[in-house]
Enzyme design. Structure first.
Site, PDB file in Angstrom:
ATOM      1  N   GLY A 196       0.813  -1.217   0.000  1.00  0.00           N
ATOM      2  CA  GLY A 196       0.000   0.000   0.000  1.00  0.00           C
ATOM      3  C   GLY A 196       0.843   1.261   0.000  1.00  0.00           C
ATOM      4  O   GLY A 196       1.961   1.290  -0.512  1.00  0.00           O
ATOM      5  N   SER A 197       0.331   2.299   0.629  1.00  0.00           N
ATOM      6  CA  SER A 197       0.869   3.651   0.455  1.00  0.00           C
ATOM      7  C   SER A 197       2.254   3.895   1.035  1.00  0.00           C
ATOM      8  O   SER A 197       2.836   4.950   0.782  1.00  0.00           O
ATOM      9  CB  SER A 197      -0.118   4.670   1.031  1.00  0.00           C
ATOM     10  OG  SER A 197      -1.282   4.749   0.233  1.00  0.00           O
ATOM     11  N   VAL A 198       2.808   2.961   1.814  1.00  0.00           N
ATOM     12  CA  VAL A 198       4.201   3.150   2.233  1.00  0.00           C
ATOM     13  C   VAL A 198       5.111   3.197   1.004  1.00  0.00           C
ATOM     14  O   VAL A 198       6.189   3.797   1.043  1.00  0.00           O
ATOM     15  CB  VAL A 198       4.667   2.048   3.219  1.00  0.00           C
ATOM     16  CG1 VAL A 198       3.950   2.171   4.545  1.00  0.00           C
ATOM     17  CG2 VAL A 198       4.478   0.663   2.635  1.00  0.00           C
ATOM     18  N   LYS A 204       4.705   4.928  -1.517  1.00  0.00           N
ATOM     19  CA  LYS A 204       4.791   6.302  -2.016  1.00  0.00           C
ATOM     20  C   LYS A 204       6.092   6.966  -1.597  1.00  0.00           C
ATOM     21  O   LYS A 204       6.515   7.945  -2.215  1.00  0.00           O
ATOM     22  CB  LYS A 204       3.576   7.104  -1.531  1.00  0.00           C
ATOM     23  CG  LYS A 204       2.281   6.656  -2.201  1.00  0.00           C
ATOM     24  CD  LYS A 204       1.055   7.283  -1.575  1.00  0.00           C
ATOM     25  CE  LYS A 204      -0.213   6.725  -2.231  1.00  0.00           C
ATOM     26  NZ  LYS A 204      -1.441   7.117  -1.549  1.00  0.00           N
TER      27      LYS A 204
END
Length: 334
Positions: free
Chosen positions: A42-44, A46
């Site tokens: 997921g967004s980690v 980014k």
């Protein structure tokens, strides 16, 4: 993990078992989720997309993107979890965890650059750690445009928590490789590590990760006196050829102290459930970030890091710049 050397200080996989009686342990308990398990994070992720775009010179912290429109490709639609419906600067895209803004960044950078960057971070091959139980990353083949887009915000590429932590350490330690190891490291070994991003980009990432904890989705990881920075992640759990309904991985990766990071902590919760205390949420910011904050408060003194007064001048200046950027855009649109 020691952010400078990649030395693993502690590694925990739950449920656990009695090492004096391993035969009584279930298969689930014997499975080391930290090194053998692979997950879409997921967004980690980014962190990596943002660092890549900054390091390649594709964007600066003063740039940004219009994130009002969802991105449609083939039968897929990419949206923001909490849409802001306006132009966002790069710090805002990171702080608010905008999928749309992150996809714009990676498409401007390009698929070959993304593949090369993730390979340099050790995310496309198994971790070279002194353990027999090491997971093989799940890499898309062929790697299409839709894969480039979704990998930018942590879907479509599965890695182990150990790999992710090593890669984040390289983002915050000044930009040098932090290969995971269980062996004690010395200063001479550390000095020979390969550079993966510039020191200037690493400094910018430290500022952005601190911003997430001060004002963004990771505020519950804040630990007074330790200047924690990090990034939240919430990913739908893969099941067969698709994703399970209402089954997620919630995570938070943090480093401290952010002016000169000594340690990186990654925490992941498998299929968290919303509670009254989390106001119905089961995301990384509500589930994993508080865990990391509490760990920092407890292990900081044990590791010999004395708490001190937080210096938030840089963060305050970033917030001033963000506000000025937003006002400038608003005037220009009028």
């Amino acid at each position: 993990m020691d952010a400078r050397t990649g030395e693993v200080v502690a590694m925990v996989s739950l449920p656990s078992y009695d090492p004096e009686n391993p035969a009584a342990a279930s298969d689930d308990a014997r499975f080391n989720r930290a090194s053998l398990g692979i997950y879409e994070m997921g967004s980690v992720f980014k962190i990596f997309t943002t660092a890549m775009a900054l390091d390649e010179g594709v964007v600066t912290l003063d740039d940004g993107y219009d994130v009002r429109k969802p991105i449609r490709i083939s039968r897929f639609t990419i949206r923001d979890y909490h849409p802001k419906n306006r132009w966002l600067s790069i710090p805002e895209i990171f702080m608010y965890s905008s999928n749309i803004g992150t996809v714009h960044m990676v498409m401007d950078t390009g698929t070959p650059a993304q593949q090369a960057f993730l390979k340099r971070l050790g995310l496309l091959q198994p971790a070279a750690v002194e353990l027999p139980e090491v997971g093989q990353p799940l890499v898309p083949s062929p790697w299409r445009e839709i894969n480039t887009m979704t990998i930018s915000y942590g879907h479509g590429l599965a890695v182990s928590p150990l790999q992710l932590t090593s890669a984040v350490a390289a983002m915050v330690n000044g930009g040098t490789e932090a290969r995971a190891t269980l062996l004690k490291q010395d200063a001479e070994t550390t000095g020979k590590q390969r550079r993966v991003i510039s020191a200037a980009t690493s400094e910018q990432m430290r500022q952005l990760m601190r911003l997430v904890v001060v004002k963004g989705t990771g505020r519950k990881a804040n630990a007074a006196g330790y200047a924690v920075g990090g990034k939240t992640g919430t990913a739908d759990k893969a099941a067969g050829r698709g994703y399970a309904r209402n089954a997620r991985i919630a995570s938070f990766v943090g480093a401290f102290p952010m002016d000169d990071p000594r340690y990186v902590i990654f925490a992941m919760v498998d299929e968290p459930k919303p509670t009254k205390e989390t106001f119905g949420y089961a995301t990384g910011g509500w589930v994993a970030a508080p865990l990391v904050g509490r760990l920092v408060e407890r292990v900081g003194p044990l590791l010999g890091i004395a708490p001190r007064e937080d210096d938030n001048e840089i963060i305050e200046q970033m917030l001033v710049n963000i506000e000025a950027n937003a006002e400038g855009r608003q005037l220009a649109s009028n």
